[in-house]
Enzyme design. Structure first.
Site, PDB file in Angstrom:
ATOM      1  N   LYS A   1      56.707 -21.725  67.180  1.00  0.00           N
ATOM      2  CA  LYS A   1      55.746 -21.550  66.075  1.00  0.00           C
ATOM      3  C   LYS A   1      55.709 -22.784  65.168  1.00  0.00           C
ATOM      4  O   LYS A   1      54.650 -23.301  64.853  1.00  0.00           O
ATOM      5  CB  LYS A   1      56.151 -20.326  65.238  1.00  0.00           C
ATOM      6  N   ASN A   2      56.896 -23.250  64.751  1.00  0.00           N
ATOM      7  CA  ASN A   2      56.894 -24.297  63.734  1.00  0.00           C
ATOM      8  C   ASN A   2      56.505 -25.669  64.286  1.00  0.00           C
ATOM      9  O   ASN A   2      56.197 -26.571  63.511  1.00  0.00           O
ATOM     10  CB  ASN A   2      58.246 -24.332  63.005  1.00  0.00           C
TER      11      ASN A   2
ATOM     12  N   CYS B   1      55.901 -16.872  53.971  1.00  0.00           N
ATOM     13  CA  CYS B   1      56.980 -15.974  53.556  1.00  0.00           C
ATOM     14  C   CYS B   1      57.401 -16.250  52.118  1.00  0.00           C
ATOM     15  O   CYS B   1      57.475 -17.406  51.697  1.00  0.00           O
ATOM     16  CB  CYS B   1      58.187 -16.156  54.468  1.00  0.00           C
TER      17      CYS B   1
ATOM     18  N   ARG C   1      58.640 -22.588  46.707  1.00  0.00           N
ATOM     19  CA  ARG C   1      58.431 -23.453  47.882  1.00  0.00           C
ATOM     20  C   ARG C   1      57.609 -24.672  47.457  1.00  0.00           C
ATOM     21  O   ARG C   1      56.420 -24.781  47.748  1.00  0.00           O
ATOM     22  CB  ARG C   1      57.754 -22.654  48.996  1.00  0.00           C
TER      23      ARG C   1
ATOM     24  N   ASP D   1      66.579 -19.878  59.368  1.00  0.00           N
ATOM     25  CA  ASP D   1      65.711 -18.833  59.937  1.00  0.00           C
ATOM     26  C   ASP D   1      66.492 -17.828  60.786  1.00  0.00           C
ATOM     27  O   ASP D   1      65.987 -16.756  61.103  1.00  0.00           O
ATOM     28  CB  ASP D   1      64.580 -19.476  60.768  1.00  0.00           C
TER      29      ASP D   1
HETATM   30  N1  EPU Z   1      61.578 -28.620  49.290  1.00  0.00           N
HETATM   31  C1  EPU Z   1      61.375 -29.280  48.112  1.00  0.00           C
HETATM   32  N2  EPU Z   1      60.250 -30.055  48.001  1.00  0.00           N
HETATM   33  C2  EPU Z   1      59.356 -30.193  49.009  1.00  0.00           C
HETATM   34  C3  EPU Z   1      59.588 -29.516  50.219  1.00  0.00           C
HETATM   35  C4  EPU Z   1      60.721 -28.725  50.331  1.00  0.00           C
HETATM   36  O1  EPU Z   1      62.154 -29.180  47.171  1.00  0.00           O
HETATM   37  O2  EPU Z   1      58.367 -30.916  48.849  1.00  0.00           O
HETATM   38  C5  EPU Z   1      62.785 -27.785  49.437  1.00  0.00           C
HETATM   39  C6  EPU Z   1      62.474 -26.321  49.679  1.00  0.00           C
HETATM   40  O3  EPU Z   1      62.279 -25.628  48.476  1.00  0.00           O
HETATM   41  C7  EPU Z   1      63.698 -25.860  50.440  1.00  0.00           C
HETATM   42  C8  EPU Z   1      64.096 -27.108  51.244  1.00  0.00           C
HETATM   43  O4  EPU Z   1      63.467 -28.214  50.605  1.00  0.00           O
HETATM   44  O5  EPU Z   1      64.721 -25.567  49.542  1.00  0.00           O
HETATM   45  C9  EPU Z   1      63.692 -27.107  52.699  1.00  0.00           C
HETATM   46  O6  EPU Z   1      62.325 -26.812  52.829  1.00  0.00           O
HETATM   47  P1  EPU Z   1      61.460 -27.357  54.051  1.00  0.00           P
HETATM   48  O7  EPU Z   1      60.381 -28.226  53.501  1.00  0.00           O
HETATM   49  O8  EPU Z   1      62.352 -27.913  55.090  1.00  0.00           O
HETATM   50  O9  EPU Z   1      60.786 -26.024  54.586  1.00  0.00           O
HETATM   51  P2  EPU Z   1      59.338 -25.835  55.144  1.00  0.00           P
HETATM   52  O10 EPU Z   1      58.887 -27.048  55.856  1.00  0.00           O
HETATM   53  O11 EPU Z   1      58.429 -25.285  54.082  1.00  0.00           O
HETATM   54  C10 EPU Z   1      60.055 -24.981  57.486  1.00  0.00           C
HETATM   55  C11 EPU Z   1      59.818 -23.749  58.299  1.00  0.00           C
HETATM   56  C12 EPU Z   1      60.606 -22.580  57.734  1.00  0.00           C
HETATM   57  C13 EPU Z   1      62.083 -22.955  57.690  1.00  0.00           C
HETATM   58  C14 EPU Z   1      62.286 -24.261  56.928  1.00  0.00           C
HETATM   59  C15 EPU Z   1      63.711 -24.763  56.966  1.00  0.00           C
HETATM   60  C16 EPU Z   1      57.550 -24.140  59.022  1.00  0.00           C
HETATM   61  C17 EPU Z   1      56.129 -23.743  58.967  1.00  0.00           C
HETATM   62  N3  EPU Z   1      58.396 -23.442  58.271  1.00  0.00           N
HETATM   63  O12 EPU Z   1      59.579 -24.670  56.175  1.00  0.00           O
HETATM   64  O13 EPU Z   1      60.428 -21.525  58.646  1.00  0.00           O
HETATM   65  O14 EPU Z   1      62.813 -21.937  57.049  1.00  0.00           O
HETATM   66  O15 EPU Z   1      61.442 -25.289  57.495  1.00  0.00           O
HETATM   67  O16 EPU Z   1      64.118 -24.957  58.275  1.00  0.00           O
HETATM   68  O17 EPU Z   1      57.918 -25.051  59.763  1.00  0.00           O
HETATM   69  C18 EPU Z   1      60.248 -19.343  59.385  1.00  0.00           C
HETATM   70  O18 EPU Z   1      59.871 -19.794  60.482  1.00  0.00           O
HETATM   71  O19 EPU Z   1      60.565 -18.134  59.211  1.00  0.00           O
HETATM   72  C19 EPU Z   1      60.315 -20.235  58.246  1.00  0.00           C
HETATM   73  C20 EPU Z   1      60.345 -19.824  56.986  1.00  0.00           C
END
Ligand code: EPU
Length: 428
Positions: free
Chosen positions: A22-23, A117, A122, A305
């Site tokens: 998915k991701n 989610c 976020r 996750d």
């Molecule tokens: N963060 C910041 N600033 C940003 C971006 C992120 O402070 O600009 C922080 C977030 O608040 C968090 C940490 O950095 O504390 C990590 O966030 P990340 O950006 O890595 O998460 P994401 O890209 O929004 C993806 C997955 C999530 C998974 C996370 C961590 C996708 C679409 N989603 O989210 O997947 O938990 O990486 O591995 O790729 C899931 O599949 O159930 C899911 C939530």
């Protein structure tokens, strides 16, 4: 409204084939915009987040042809818009990848604040930091994020936080920027590497994906390609945990065992047997489950996750487990549901302490997010009675065909359409 009705008590046995990640899919679909031509994307998981991404591409002007359930031809030669419709972007978190892809291709993009989610705050400040370093400006009005640039120029960007989304958006926005971009403190998840591989197949020059430092040399032109998405690490991990938690024996096919190592190691410590093959793993358990200490971390650490799924399994381990959530502020919302099932789980901030009990009891359950929902499915399978899980749309965002896959492993699970709420004003 739909719900799952699950009669637990049977160990899962047999074989299951894992779908595409998915991701990775939710980043590669927006990335087809950069190809400005025809791409054929294979191994796309048939889940609602992919359906929403395809709808967004269509709304932007892409021509989309379904070849089969998991393969689509996407032609982005002609785009008619740089605005992602708000009702679609709010459906999923990953709509933020359209910002990077459209900015790169068209110099502007507008996306509503992404949904997805509810795991606590976020922020996307690190995404915007990358865009701005390359020369873009951004603004947020009434929940719409707009980015714009006359020209994107390579830059040196150090992320303050390791972020999957910011790393991928950094790559997307730098792919056609003039000169070299260096991204530091990058996320190393398998889907980061998959996006880089896809972009490179389309003519990009990205090196170092999967390490802390990614270098992108701006390409003059990109083109389409045929690309097959990697298997889903978390879907595979979910079936691994389901096999171990129910005391079953399951061959999990179409996986990359290397991506599963952090999960494999923990399952082995908990007392499961995990055998690795070239593109499959077999998970079984006969003896008692042992407690674990788990800290979630960016890859190659233990994936956040998988945290709710592991917690569910550990509710019946022989002793005390501690789970420390290192990524999200609010990822223990499932604990109240587990307490209804008789689990002994205490949450204090980012730490959950789980005292193993003999057995979980069936209960009416509510899926608060995607992985919590999947974890509750496993919890229901571990009981000796019938549980119902509502809000299953969260689960269907990320798990292809979960009912049929579990039924094939011997689970008693059905998806039931519930009665619509009675209208207050009867139709005349
Ligand atoms: N963060 C910041 N600033 C940003 C971006 C992120 O402070 O600009 C922080 C977030 O608040 C968090 C940490 O950095 O504390 C990590 O966030 P990340 O950006 O890595 O998460 P994401 O890209 O929004 C993806 C997955 C999530 C998974 C996370 C961590 C996708 C679409 N989603 O989210 O997947 O938990 O990486 O591995 O790729 C899931 O599949 O159930 C899911 C939530």
């Amino acid at each position: 409204m739909e719900k799952f009705v699950i009669k637990g008590g049977k160990p899962l046995t047999g074989e299951v084939t894992i779908s595409g990640a998915k991701n990775a899919a939710v980043a590669i679909l927006p990335a087809t915009i950069l190809a400005a031509g025809k791409c054929v994307i294979e191994n796309l998981p048939d889940i609602s987040d992919v359906a929403a991404s395809l709808k967004i591409l269509k709304a932007l002007g892409a021509q989309i042809r379904m070849i089969d359930r998991n393969t689509y031809e996407i032609d982005t030669s002609m785009l008619v818009s740089t605005e992602v419709p708000a009702e679609l972007s709010r459906k999923m978190r990953a709509s933020y990848y359209f910002l990077g892809a459209l900015l790169s291709r068209s110099g502007k993009a507008q996306v509503a604040m992404p949904g997805g989610c509810n795991l606590g705050p976020r922020p996307i400040d690190q995404h915007l930091k990358a865009f701005s370093a390359l020369g873009a400006t951004d603004s947020v009005d009434y929940g719409m994020i707009s980015v714009r640039a006359h020209k994107l120029t390579g830059a040196h960007i150090f992320f303050d936080k390791v972020s999957v989304g910011a790393t991928m958006n950094g790559m997307l926005s730098a792919v056609m920027a003039e000169g070299q971009t260096v991204l530091e403190n990058c996320a190393k998840e398998p889907h980061v590497v998959d996006l880089a591989n896809f972009l490179n197949m389309c003519g990009a020059d990205i090196r170092g994906a999967g390490t802390d430092v990614i270098k992108v040399r701006g390409a003059q032109q990109m083109h389409g390609c045929t690309y097959s998405i990697i298997p889903d690490q978390i879907e595979a991990g979910s079936y691994m945990v389901a096999a171990a938690a129910t005391g079953g024996d399951v061959l999990i096919k179409n996986v990359t065992p290397k991506h599963l190592e952090p999960i494999t190691v923990k399952l082995q410590r908990a007392g499961a047997k995990v055998e690795e093959f070239d593109d499959a793993v077999r998970v079984s358990r006969v003896g008692e489950l042992q407690p674990l200490k788990i800290n979630t971390m960016p890859h190659p650490g233990f994936p956040t996750d998988m945290q709710p799924l592991m917690s569910v399994m550990l509710t019946v381990a022989k002793g005390t487990s501690t789970i420390t959530e290192g990524i999200w502020d609010n990822r223990f919302r499932y604990a109240d549901e587990l307490a209804k099932m008789g689990a002994n789980i205490q949450v204090d901030g980012q730490v959950a302490v789980i005292e193993g009990v003999a057995k979980l009891q069936p209960a009416p359950l509510h899926a608060s997010d995607l992985r919590a929902g999947a974890a509750l499915v496993v919890a229901a399978l571990m009981t000796n009675g019938t549980s119902e899980i509502t809000e299953i749309q969260h689960i269907e965002r990320g798990y292809e065909n979960i009912v049929a896959k579990l039924q094939a492993l011997g689970a008693d699970i059905t998806r039931v359409e519930t009665e619509p709420a009675i209208a207050l004003t009867p139709a005349l």
